[in-house]
Design a protein around this motif. Structure first.
Motif, short mmCIF file in Angstrom:
data_model
loop_
_atom_site.label_atom_id
_atom_site.label_comp_id
_atom_site.label_asym_id
_atom_site.label_seq_id
_atom_site.Cartn_x
_atom_site.Cartn_y
_atom_site.Cartn_z
N ASP A 127 0.79 -1.24 0.00
CA ASP A 127 0.00 0.00 0.00
C ASP A 127 0.82 1.28 0.00
O ASP A 127 0.26 2.37 0.13
CB ASP A 127 -0.98 0.04 1.18
CG ASP A 127 -1.95 -1.13 1.18
OD1 ASP A 127 -2.20 -1.66 0.09
OD2 ASP A 127 -2.44 -1.51 2.25
N LEU A 128 2.14 1.20 -0.15
CA LEU A 128 2.95 2.42 -0.22
C LEU A 128 2.74 3.11 -1.57
O LEU A 128 2.67 2.45 -2.62
CB LEU A 128 4.44 2.10 -0.06
CG LEU A 128 4.93 1.62 1.31
CD1 LEU A 128 6.43 1.38 1.26
CD2 LEU A 128 4.58 2.62 2.40
N ASN A 129 2.66 4.43 -1.55
CA ASN A 129 2.55 5.18 -2.81
C ASN A 129 3.86 5.91 -3.12
O ASN A 129 3.90 6.83 -3.93
CB ASN A 129 1.38 6.16 -2.78
CG ASN A 129 1.47 7.13 -1.61
OD1 ASN A 129 2.49 7.21 -0.95
ND2 ASN A 129 0.40 7.86 -1.37
N HIS A 130 4.92 5.52 -2.44
CA HIS A 130 6.26 6.05 -2.71
C HIS A 130 7.24 4.89 -2.63
O HIS A 130 6.92 3.83 -2.11
CB HIS A 130 6.63 7.13 -1.69
CG HIS A 130 6.71 6.61 -0.29
ND1 HIS A 130 5.60 6.54 0.55
CD2 HIS A 130 7.75 6.10 0.44
CE1 HIS A 130 5.96 6.03 1.71
NE2 HIS A 130 7.25 5.74 1.67
N GLU A 131 8.44 5.10 -3.16
CA GLU A 131 9.45 4.03 -3.15
C GLU A 131 10.22 4.02 -1.83
O GLU A 131 10.50 5.06 -1.25
CB GLU A 131 10.44 4.19 -4.31
CG GLU A 131 9.90 3.68 -5.63
CD GLU A 131 11.01 3.38 -6.64
OE1 GLU A 131 12.19 3.27 -6.23
OE2 GLU A 131 10.69 3.24 -7.83
#
Length: 232
Positions: A127-131
């Motif tokens: 569910d992360l929207n960044h690396e």
């Protein structure tokens, strides 16, 4: 001629149909996703019950809880009838569910195949929207002795400093490491930068007798293993 049927609030429903009472009488597994969310938000609005509102939110996200788990408080607050407090309740509950998956990881995990590492890392990246760039630390028997966040980035990339990576590995007396980062886009194909940093870290590990066993690119649905593809 269609008959008009007035929608009743939850408090006026038959007791067995109310989400809270239904949970108490029959247990949580008998509730639908919409009913569980309705309990979180507590009330609907003058035009729809909490369950109807929950159904509308779920329908917007195609009834995909995985997608719902990624949205922000701001996104949820755009729905009529969902204020900041209700949005916070939903986001907090979904985050607890994600963390529960992470704590269910066995304490002792031996990495025999790339999928073993992926299953340990999936809750970290889910569910992360960044690396983010992480490493798994392994002993001589390939048992995971720890995992460590190295860096956070944006939508398109993150920095992985070899000095930090091997400093952490040496401090934990690791015999080998597995590199991992996520692609929020869902595309598991390695970039030229991914290939370059992997090659650099593999060579540095050889000089230190601290071997890089694999590098995984992780998404919610699948993963790419540099080791499986013969790139390590």
């Amino acid at each position: 001629m269609e008959l008009y049927q007035e929608k009743l609030g939850i408090k006026l429903w038959a007791e067995a149909d109310r989400p809270r009472e239904k949970l108490l009488l029959h247990g949580r597994r008998h509730l639908t996703d919409a009913e569980l969310i309705a309990i979180l938000i507590g009330s609907g609005n003058k035009n729809e019950s909490a369950v109807d509102l929950s159904k509308r939110i779920l329908a917007f996200y195609k009834n995909d809880l995985d997608t719902l788990g990624k949205i922000s408080v701001k996104d949820l607050s755009k729905f009529k009838g969902i204020g900041e407090a209700k949005a916070l309740s939903i986001v907090a509950a979904l985050e607890l569910g994600r963390r529960r998956k992470e704590t269910e990881t066995p304490e002792v995990v031996k990495v025999t195949y790339s999928k073993d590492a992926y299953l340990v890392l999936l809750p970290v990246f889910q569910d992360l929207n960044h690396e983010e760039f992480w490493i798994l630390l392994l002993n001589q028997a390939n048992i995971i002795i720890g995992k460590q966040l190295i860096s956070k980035g944006g939508l398109a990339g993150t920095v992985s400093d070899p000095k930090i990576i091997f400093k952490i590995a040496l401090e934990h007396s690791a015999a080998s490491i597995i590199l991992a980062h996520n692609h929020p886009s869902g595309n598991i194909k390695p970039s030229s930068q991914d290939l370059s940093i992997t090659k650099k870290l593999v060579e540095a590990g050889k000089m230190l007798d601290l071997y890089v066993l694999d590098h995984l690119i992780v998404t919610n649905k699948m993963f790419y293993s540099f080791g499986d593809e013969g790139l390590i």
